[in-house]
Write a protein that holds these residues in place. Structure first.
Motif, PDB file in Angstrom:
ATOM      1  N   TYR A 365       5.710   7.161   1.236  1.00 35.05           N
ATOM      2  CA  TYR A 365       5.814   6.911   2.679  1.00 35.05           C
ATOM      3  C   TYR A 365       6.024   5.432   2.936  1.00 35.05           C
ATOM      4  O   TYR A 365       6.029   4.612   2.009  1.00 35.05           O
ATOM      5  CB  TYR A 365       4.576   7.438   3.410  1.00 35.05           C
ATOM      6  CG  TYR A 365       3.268   6.840   2.933  1.00 35.05           C
ATOM      7  CD1 TYR A 365       2.798   5.641   3.449  1.00 35.05           C
ATOM      8  CD2 TYR A 365       2.506   7.476   1.958  1.00 35.05           C
ATOM      9  CE1 TYR A 365       1.612   5.081   3.007  1.00 35.05           C
ATOM     10  CE2 TYR A 365       1.315   6.935   1.509  1.00 35.05           C
ATOM     11  CZ  TYR A 365       0.866   5.734   2.042  1.00 35.05           C
ATOM     12  OH  TYR A 365      -0.305   5.186   1.601  1.00 35.05           O
ATOM     13  N   ASN A 367       4.661   3.376   6.119  1.00 35.35           N
ATOM     14  CA  ASN A 367       4.056   3.308   7.457  1.00 35.35           C
ATOM     15  C   ASN A 367       3.613   1.898   7.847  1.00 35.35           C
ATOM     16  O   ASN A 367       2.740   1.744   8.692  1.00 35.35           O
ATOM     17  CB  ASN A 367       2.872   4.280   7.547  1.00 35.35           C
ATOM     18  CG  ASN A 367       1.761   3.921   6.579  1.00 35.35           C
ATOM     19  OD1 ASN A 367       1.935   3.071   5.708  1.00 35.35           O
ATOM     20  ND2 ASN A 367       0.610   4.565   6.739  1.00 35.35           N
ATOM     21  N   THR A 369       3.574  -1.670   9.728  1.00 32.67           N
ATOM     22  CA  THR A 369       3.816  -1.886  11.152  1.00 32.67           C
ATOM     23  C   THR A 369       4.342  -3.290  11.460  1.00 32.67           C
ATOM     24  O   THR A 369       4.515  -3.639  12.622  1.00 32.67           O
ATOM     25  CB  THR A 369       2.514  -1.649  11.947  1.00 32.67           C
ATOM     26  OG1 THR A 369       1.487  -2.462  11.368  1.00 32.67           O
ATOM     27  CG2 THR A 369       2.105  -0.184  11.881  1.00 32.67           C
TER      28      THR A 369
HETATM   29  C1  NAG Z   1      -0.535   4.386   5.994  1.00 35.14           C
HETATM   30  O1  NAG Z   1      -0.843   5.643   5.447  1.00 35.14           O
HETATM   31  C2  NAG Z   1      -1.909   5.601   4.504  1.00 35.14           C
HETATM   32  C3  NAG Z   1      -2.029   6.975   3.881  1.00 35.14           C
HETATM   33  O2  NAG Z   1      -2.037   7.970   4.869  1.00 35.14           O
HETATM   34  C4  NAG Z   1      -3.194   5.157   5.211  1.00 35.14           C
HETATM   35  O3  NAG Z   1      -4.247   5.071   4.278  1.00 35.14           O
HETATM   36  C5  NAG Z   1      -2.948   3.797   5.855  1.00 35.14           C
HETATM   37  O4  NAG Z   1      -4.086   3.415   6.623  1.00 35.14           O
HETATM   38  C6  NAG Z   1      -1.730   3.842   6.756  1.00 35.14           C
HETATM   39  N1  NAG Z   1      -1.429   2.506   7.236  1.00 35.14           N
HETATM   40  C7  NAG Z   1      -1.169   2.269   8.509  1.00 35.14           C
HETATM   41  C8  NAG Z   1      -0.862   0.845   8.862  1.00 35.14           C
HETATM   42  O5  NAG Z   1      -1.169   3.148   9.353  1.00 35.14           O
END
Ligand code: NAG
Ligand code: NAG
Ligand code: NAG
Ligand code: NAG
Ligand code: NAG
Length: 471
Positions: A365, A367, A369
């Motif tokens: 993934y 994710n 920001t």
């Molecule tokens: C991104 O996804 C991971 C796994 O789901 C999670 O542990 C992490 O907090 C997420 N990071 C953000 C910035 O949302």
């Protein structure tokens, strides 16, 4: 159902390219997805297979201590000694097959034909409170699978702009772009990331004038728009490899993910459409990360990413294959009969993915920001290697004064900027019907960082006008 599938040839038999007939791509389309979903296709095929490899490409250095495993393919890359001899006489090839000269060693640095007034290849992302030029509400042609906000992505990735070191990259002004390209024909030639760029450009330009959809082939591989008030024609042309490539058939005759890539022949689908163009933007690289087979002179000479599968085949490495096809493509453009002398070609450099903790279908993934910091991107990555190869090949064709010396070549050097944009991909923010439990960390959200590519294109085009006097 794979009625058009060319059989996997016995080794040693050169195949002919049938221009305009149902191509390999259509076979893949027909057998895998509904025909209109080209980009879904791109997601499900480009990425799925390219990522098998590219999870190793690691453009993100996760922590200083977590050493990035460098591709063993790169270590083995030694172009000059691996360049196979091209001793085949290609003179009686059919007309639609473009035969290429034997590969020669790279030349050194050469005077740039296209003066780049602003080096945008190095810089940083800085806050841009104004946000993007368009939104998902003002761009009617924004495809759903790039409309990340519609599927829940936060808008933080929109408030950044690229600040080159030492100069400015002005905000994109759609009217200015349309003025610069008035009466011209521009084509993006490449894979789903070329499509990503044209989708961005359509959104940007539609803020000034609505494009008219004037042509699409049955599989949405080739498409043309016209901006009547500016008499500007915009085209996208699909090619995965630039070279002629045929899907390899598996046991039941169905195409598997591999291709036979003929390094010494270009695909006629795109080369036959070059005449009439004023500008071409070429790009690519992502499809080379599959297990693919390299052919030359009608013989299978080696493979890509096949270590372990085929002990008897030499794995030439992605950078080698990319170099060969970029060289072939720019040489063909330089020497194209029937193309305008004034044709200007830009190579948009390699666009990296940002899968973390896995790849396309095994939980990877993206994710983040905010853009990565400079120290977080690895200059040892395959992305940076491919960018170097692409730049070298543009430099080389510029230096070659014979043949089409009059035609100009430039680069849209976006690789480093994009290496830093781990926050700009759809991730899981696209329609769940297409997601198949995978994240898209390869393509770019719209609006999003990919809009910057068109800002760079506008800069380069503006630098060209008024056209220089013919020598
Ligand atoms: C991104 O996804 C991971 C796994 O789901 C999670 O542990 C992490 O907090 C997420 N990071 C953000 C910035 O949302
Ligand atoms: C546009 O984006 C907003 C979030 O910024 C979202 O709520 C909305 O559904 C999207 N609309 C369309 C038509 O894509
Ligand atoms: C529009 O542009 C094309 C080239 O793309 C040119 O051949 C044609 O004459 C132009 N038409 C007008 C009305 O200017
Ligand atoms: C490799 O080549 C040898 C000799 O030509 C042959 O006997 C062997 O079966 C080949 N191995 C594979 C995996 O194709
Ligand atoms: C989706 O992928 C995750 C990570 O690989 C896996 O644990 C999960 O079982 C998958 N879900 C489905 C429905 O395939």
């Amino acid at each position: 159902m794979a009625p058009l599938l060319p059989p996997s040839p016995p080794s040693g038999s050169p195949r002919l390219l049938k221009s305009g007939s149902g191509s390999e791509w259509s076979v893949v389309v027909q057998s895998n997805v509904k025909s209109s979903l080209l980009l879904l296709l791109a997601i499900s095929t480009v990425a799925a297979f390219s990522i098998l490899y590219s999870s190793r490409s690691l453009t993100v250095a996760r922590t200083a201590g977590e050493a990035l495993t460098q591709s063993p393919l790169l270590a083995a890359l030694d172009l000059s000694s691996r360049m196979p001899e091209d001793d085949d006489d290609q003179s009686d090839e059919p007309a639609e097959v473009v035969s290429l000269p034997a590969a020669a060693p790279s030349t050194g640095e050469a005077a740039m034909q296209l003066e780049e007034k602003c080096d945008i290849s190095r810089g940083k992302w800085v806050r841009e409170p104004n946000g993007p030029v368009y939104t998902n509400l003002t761009c009617p042609m924004l495809p759903d699978f790039k409309n990340c906000q519609k599927f829940g992505k936060d808008d933080a990735h929109l408030y950044w702009r690229w600040q080159p070191d030492g100069c400015e990259l002005p905000r994109f002004v759609p009217e200015r772009f349309l003025d610069v390209v008035r009466g011209k024909r521009l084509a993006f030639i490449g894979d789903s990331l070329a499509r990503n760029q044209i989708d961005s450009l359509l959104c940007l330009l539609s803020q000034a004038e609505a494009p008219v959809d004037v042509y699409s082939d049955a599989f949405d591989k080739y498409r043309t728009w016209h901006f009547p008030a500016h008499n500007f024609t915009l085209m996208v042309m699909w090619t995965e490899f630039y070279a002629h490539a045929v899907p390899v058939a598996g046991a039941e005759g169905k195409p598997i993910s591999s291709f036979d890539i003929h390094l010494d022949r270009l695909g006629a689908d795109w080369t036959s459409r070059l005449p009439g163009l004023d500008y071409a933007v070429i790009s690519g690289g992502n499809w080379f990360f599959r297990v693919n087979y390299l052919w030359e002179g009608g013989r299978r000479i080696g493979c890509l990413n096949c270590a372990g599968n085929d002990a008897n085949l030499t794995d030439f490495g992605v950078a080698y294959a990319v170099r060969r096809v970029v060289r072939a493509a720019v040489e063909a453009i330089a020497q194209c009969r029937g193309c305008k002398t004034s044709l200007v070609t830009f190579l948009r450099t390699y666009s990296p993915d940002h899968f973390e903790h896995g790849s396309w279908f095994d939980g990877g993934y993206c994710n983040r920001t905010a853009p990565l910091q400079e120290r977080e991107v690895s200059m040892e990555s395959i992305a940076w290697e491919l960018r170097r190869v692409q730049r070298e090949e543009v430099r080389r064709v510029r230096a070659a004064k014979s043949g089409g010396g009059a035609r100009r070549f430039g680069v849209l050097d976006v690789t480093k900027a994009m290496m830093m944009r781990a926050d700009g991909h759809p991730d899981n923010h696209f329609d769940s019907r297409w997601r198949r439990n995978g994240s898209d960390c390869l393509h770019w959200c719209l609006p999003g960082p990919v809009d910057m590519w068109n800002g760079v294109l506008l800069q380069r085009l503006a630098e060209l006008t008024p056209p220089p006097a013919a020598p």
